[in-house]
Design a protein around this motif. Structure first.
Motif, PDB file in Angstrom:
ATOM      1  N   SER A  39      -0.839   2.855   5.804  1.00  0.00           N
ATOM      2  CA  SER A  39      -0.788   1.533   5.180  1.00  0.00           C
ATOM      3  C   SER A  39      -0.914   0.430   6.235  1.00  0.00           C
ATOM      4  O   SER A  39      -1.673  -0.528   6.074  1.00  0.00           O
ATOM      5  CB  SER A  39       0.517   1.363   4.399  1.00  0.00           C
ATOM      6  OG  SER A  39       0.631   2.325   3.383  1.00  0.00           O
ATOM      7  N   ILE A  92       0.842  -1.203   0.000  1.00  0.00           N
ATOM      8  CA  ILE A  92       0.000   0.000   0.000  1.00  0.00           C
ATOM      9  C   ILE A  92       0.876   1.252   0.000  1.00  0.00           C
ATOM     10  O   ILE A  92       0.597   2.239  -0.688  1.00  0.00           O
ATOM     11  CB  ILE A  92      -0.976  -0.018   1.197  1.00  0.00           C
ATOM     12  CG1 ILE A  92      -1.979  -1.164   1.036  1.00  0.00           C
ATOM     13  CG2 ILE A  92      -1.689   1.318   1.339  1.00  0.00           C
ATOM     14  CD1 ILE A  92      -2.849  -1.396   2.252  1.00  0.00           C
ATOM     15  N   HIS A  93       1.971   1.197   0.749  1.00  0.00           N
ATOM     16  CA  HIS A  93       2.893   2.338   0.810  1.00  0.00           C
ATOM     17  C   HIS A  93       3.498   2.610  -0.572  1.00  0.00           C
ATOM     18  O   HIS A  93       3.702   3.765  -0.961  1.00  0.00           O
ATOM     19  CB  HIS A  93       3.992   2.056   1.838  1.00  0.00           C
ATOM     20  CG  HIS A  93       5.014   3.136   1.932  1.00  0.00           C
ATOM     21  ND1 HIS A  93       4.709   4.416   2.342  1.00  0.00           N
ATOM     22  CD2 HIS A  93       6.346   3.150   1.654  1.00  0.00           C
ATOM     23  CE1 HIS A  93       5.799   5.151   2.332  1.00  0.00           C
ATOM     24  NE2 HIS A  93       6.820   4.404   1.906  1.00  0.00           N
TER      25      HIS A  93
END
Length: 149
Positions: A86, A76-77
């Motif tokens: 995240s 997600i990051h």
């Protein structure tokens, strides 16, 4: 009770009567146990599914959570969201999964019920046995002399 049954009962010895009563009591106990087993066997599947759900939730939390959390958070990051956000998103997803499994397990456990037929049958048997009272035989006239010392 018919006259024939009375005659048969009168001609049976005390040992025969005791053996008959013991056999009938043994059969009754075996029937009670069989009934309890049958009722409990129905609920074993429900308990198994609920226990399996709990085991699945525990295994998921123990083994998969750290590995997938790190991988998902860093994934997600990489999409451009901050690292803290995240990790928060991934942690929240695992909490939701654990809650779903817990609700499923609780629903399965609530469907388990006590063996009502066995309990009712045992209460009925106990009531019958409580109403039975021993009837002592009167002493014969010659037997009182044997009791004197």
């Amino acid at each position: 009770m018919s006259a024939v049954e009375q005659a048969e009962g009168a001609s049976r010895s005390l040992g025969q009567l005791f053996a008959s009563a013991t056999a009938e009591m043994s059969a009754l106990v075996h029937d009670e146990i069989a009934l309890a087993k049958a009722e409990l066997r129905e609920d074993v599947k429900k308990v198994g599914l609920g226990s399996g759900a709990i085991a699945g939730a525990a295994a998921l939390a123990f083994f998969a959570l750290p590995m997938f959390s790190m991988a998902a958070a860093y994934g997600i990051h990489a999409l451009g969201l901050g690292l803290a956000w995240s990790f928060l998103i991934v942690g929240g997803a695992y909490v939701v999964i654990a809650l779903i499994l817990a609700v499923f397990a609780r629903a399965k456990f609530k469907k388990v019920k006590k063996p009502e037929r066995s309990i009712a049958s045992a209460k009925q048997t106990a009531a019958v046995l409580q109403s039975v009272k021993p009837h002592p035989r009167p002493l014969e006239s010659g037997s009182t002399e044997d009791l004197k010392v």
